[in-house]
Design a protein around this motif. Structure first.
Motif, PDB file in Angstrom:
ATOM      1  N   SER A  15       0.809  -1.223   0.000  1.00 42.89           N
ATOM      2  CA  SER A  15       0.000   0.000   0.000  1.00 42.89           C
ATOM      3  C   SER A  15       0.840   1.270   0.000  1.00 42.89           C
ATOM      4  CB  SER A  15      -1.012   0.048   1.154  1.00 42.89           C
ATOM      5  OG  SER A  15      -0.392   0.463   2.355  1.00 42.89           O
ATOM      6  N   GLN A  16       2.138   1.147   0.228  1.00 39.93           N
ATOM      7  CA  GLN A  16       2.998   2.327   0.211  1.00 39.93           C
ATOM      8  C   GLN A  16       3.394   2.698  -1.213  1.00 39.93           C
ATOM      9  OE1 GLN A  16       6.273   1.615   2.943  1.00 39.93           O
ATOM     10  NE2 GLN A  16       5.031   2.259   4.695  1.00 39.93           N
ATOM     11  N   THR A  17       4.125   3.803  -1.332  1.00 41.78           N
ATOM     12  CA  THR A  17       4.621   4.257  -2.624  1.00 41.78           C
ATOM     13  C   THR A  17       6.089   3.904  -2.776  1.00 41.78           C
ATOM     14  OG1 THR A  17       3.043   6.072  -2.806  1.00 41.78           O
ATOM     15  CG2 THR A  17       5.071   6.278  -4.081  1.00 41.78           C
ATOM     16  N   LEU A  18       6.383   3.224  -3.871  1.00 42.06           N
ATOM     17  CA  LEU A  18       7.768   2.903  -4.214  1.00 42.06           C
ATOM     18  C   LEU A  18       8.374   4.093  -4.952  1.00 42.06           C
ATOM     19  CD1 LEU A  18      10.202   1.066  -4.919  1.00 42.06           C
ATOM     20  CD2 LEU A  18       8.881   0.260  -6.877  1.00 42.06           C
ATOM     21  N   SER A  19       9.542   4.533  -4.527  1.00 40.32           N
ATOM     22  CA  SER A  19      10.219   5.643  -5.187  1.00 40.32           C
ATOM     23  C   SER A  19      11.655   5.235  -5.507  1.00 40.32           C
ATOM     24  CB  SER A  19      10.209   6.879  -4.280  1.00 40.32           C
ATOM     25  OG  SER A  19      10.831   7.974  -4.931  1.00 40.32           O
ATOM     26  N   LEU A  20      11.996   5.304  -6.786  1.00 35.41           N
ATOM     27  CA  LEU A  20      13.336   4.971  -7.254  1.00 35.41           C
ATOM     28  C   LEU A  20      13.870   6.116  -8.102  1.00 35.41           C
ATOM     29  CD1 LEU A  20      12.805   1.286  -8.458  1.00 35.41           C
ATOM     30  CD2 LEU A  20      13.902   2.018  -6.346  1.00 35.41           C
ATOM     31  N   THR A  21      15.156   6.372  -7.969  1.00 40.80           N
ATOM     32  CA  THR A  21      15.798   7.423  -8.752  1.00 40.80           C
ATOM     33  C   THR A  21      16.873   6.824  -9.645  1.00 40.80           C
ATOM     34  OG1 THR A  21      15.349   9.144  -7.130  1.00 40.80           O
ATOM     35  CG2 THR A  21      17.199   9.528  -8.612  1.00 40.80           C
ATOM     36  N   CYS A  22      16.969   7.336 -10.848  1.00 37.67           N
ATOM     37  CA  CYS A  22      18.006   6.945 -11.790  1.00 37.67           C
ATOM     38  C   CYS A  22      18.940   8.136 -11.987  1.00 37.67           C
ATOM     39  CB  CYS A  22      17.403   6.519 -13.116  1.00 37.67           C
ATOM     40  SG  CYS A  22      18.620   5.941 -14.330  1.00 37.67           S
ATOM     41  N   ILE A  23      20.182   7.958 -11.585  1.00 37.97           N
ATOM     42  CA  ILE A  23      21.189   9.007 -11.734  1.00 37.97           C
ATOM     43  C   ILE A  23      21.945   8.751 -13.030  1.00 37.97           C
ATOM     44  CG2 ILE A  23      23.221  10.059 -10.696  1.00 37.97           C
ATOM     45  CD1 ILE A  23      22.119   8.960  -7.990  1.00 37.97           C
ATOM     46  N   VAL A  24      21.988   9.767 -13.880  1.00 42.54           N
ATOM     47  CA  VAL A  24      22.592   9.626 -15.200  1.00 42.54           C
ATOM     48  C   VAL A  24      23.893  10.425 -15.266  1.00 42.54           C
ATOM     49  CG1 VAL A  24      22.269   9.963 -17.673  1.00 42.54           C
ATOM     50  CG2 VAL A  24      20.314   9.317 -16.233  1.00 42.54           C
ATOM     51  N   SER A  25      24.922   9.813 -15.797  1.00 38.17           N
ATOM     52  CA  SER A  25      26.184  10.513 -16.033  1.00 38.17           C
ATOM     53  C   SER A  25      26.656  10.238 -17.457  1.00 38.17           C
ATOM     54  CB  SER A  25      27.244  10.064 -15.027  1.00 38.17           C
ATOM     55  OG  SER A  25      27.474   8.675 -15.129  1.00 38.17           O
ATOM     56  N   GLY A  26      27.477  11.154 -17.963  1.00 39.63           N
ATOM     57  CA  GLY A  26      28.008  10.975 -19.312  1.00 39.63           C
ATOM     58  C   GLY A  26      27.085  11.446 -20.417  1.00 39.63           C
ATOM     59  N   ASN A  78      20.441  15.934 -13.183  1.00 40.73           N
ATOM     60  CA  ASN A  78      20.506  14.957 -14.278  1.00 40.73           C
ATOM     61  C   ASN A  78      20.024  13.584 -13.813  1.00 40.73           C
ATOM     62  OD1 ASN A  78      21.047  14.926 -17.099  1.00 40.73           O
ATOM     63  ND2 ASN A  78      22.828  13.616 -16.730  1.00 40.73           N
ATOM     64  N   GLN A  79      18.850  13.552 -13.242  1.00 42.01           N
ATOM     65  CA  GLN A  79      18.275  12.308 -12.757  1.00 42.01           C
ATOM     66  C   GLN A  79      16.775  12.301 -12.950  1.00 42.01           C
ATOM     67  OE1 GLN A  79      19.767  12.657  -8.693  1.00 42.01           O
ATOM     68  NE2 GLN A  79      17.726  13.172  -7.943  1.00 42.01           N
ATOM     69  N   PHE A  80      16.193  11.114 -12.974  1.00 39.21           N
ATOM     70  CA  PHE A  80      14.749  11.008 -13.086  1.00 39.21           C
ATOM     71  C   PHE A  80      14.254   9.963 -12.096  1.00 39.21           C
ATOM     72  CE2 PHE A  80      14.504   7.192 -15.912  1.00 39.21           C
ATOM     73  CZ  PHE A  80      15.806   7.135 -16.374  1.00 39.21           C
ATOM     74  N   THR A  81      13.008  10.131 -11.685  1.00 40.81           N
ATOM     75  CA  THR A  81      12.469   9.387 -10.563  1.00 40.81           C
ATOM     76  C   THR A  81      11.166   8.694 -10.935  1.00 40.81           C
ATOM     77  OG1 THR A  81      13.504  10.861  -8.960  1.00 40.81           O
ATOM     78  CG2 THR A  81      11.607   9.590  -8.194  1.00 40.81           C
TER      79      THR A  81
END
Length: 123
Positions: A15-26, A78-81
């Motif tokens: 029932s909770q919210t999953l939160s993931l971040t993608c950190i981009v380099s290059g 420079n990241q997206f979630t």
């Protein structure tokens, strides 16, 4: 060389919210014409496309997740979630972020992938 790295909690309660971040380099997430996707693979199953945020900031989500998905970005970092709401044990999977030049991506169109992060939904 573009590199992607997922980060986030490995365990989420139902029932909770999953939160993931993608950190981009290059490479910048605003560079035309790339689409930055979230993809998952449940145990024993194939890859499942979740959605993407485009270089322009527009988003598109898989209808199969029934409106539970939101993808946002922070261009200064420079990241997206990914946020996936009201999770259940069926959302247990390895979650990947990846880049494609196609707005209608097929699996072989992705040129860069993160290593993946395991998420378990359990109380």
């Amino acid at each position: 060389q573009v590199q992607l790295q997922e980060s986030g909690p490995g365990l989420v309660k139902p029932s909770q919210t999953l939160s993931l971040t993608c950190i981009v380099s290059g490479g910048s997430i605003t560079t035309k014409y790339y689409y930055w996707s979230w993809i998952r693979q449940p145990p024993g199953k194939g890859l499942e496309w979740i959605g993407y945020i485009a270089y322009s900031g527009s988003t598109y989500y898989s209808p199969s997740l029934h409106g539970r998905t939101s993808i946002s970005r922070d261009t200064s970092k420079n990241q997206f979630t990914l946020e996936l709401m009201s999770v259940t044990p069926e959302d247990t999977a390895v979650y990947y972020c990846a880049r494609t030049p196609s707005p209608a991506p097929e699996w072989d169109s992705y040129d860069y992938w993160g290593p993946g992060t395991q998420v378990i939904v359990s109380s």
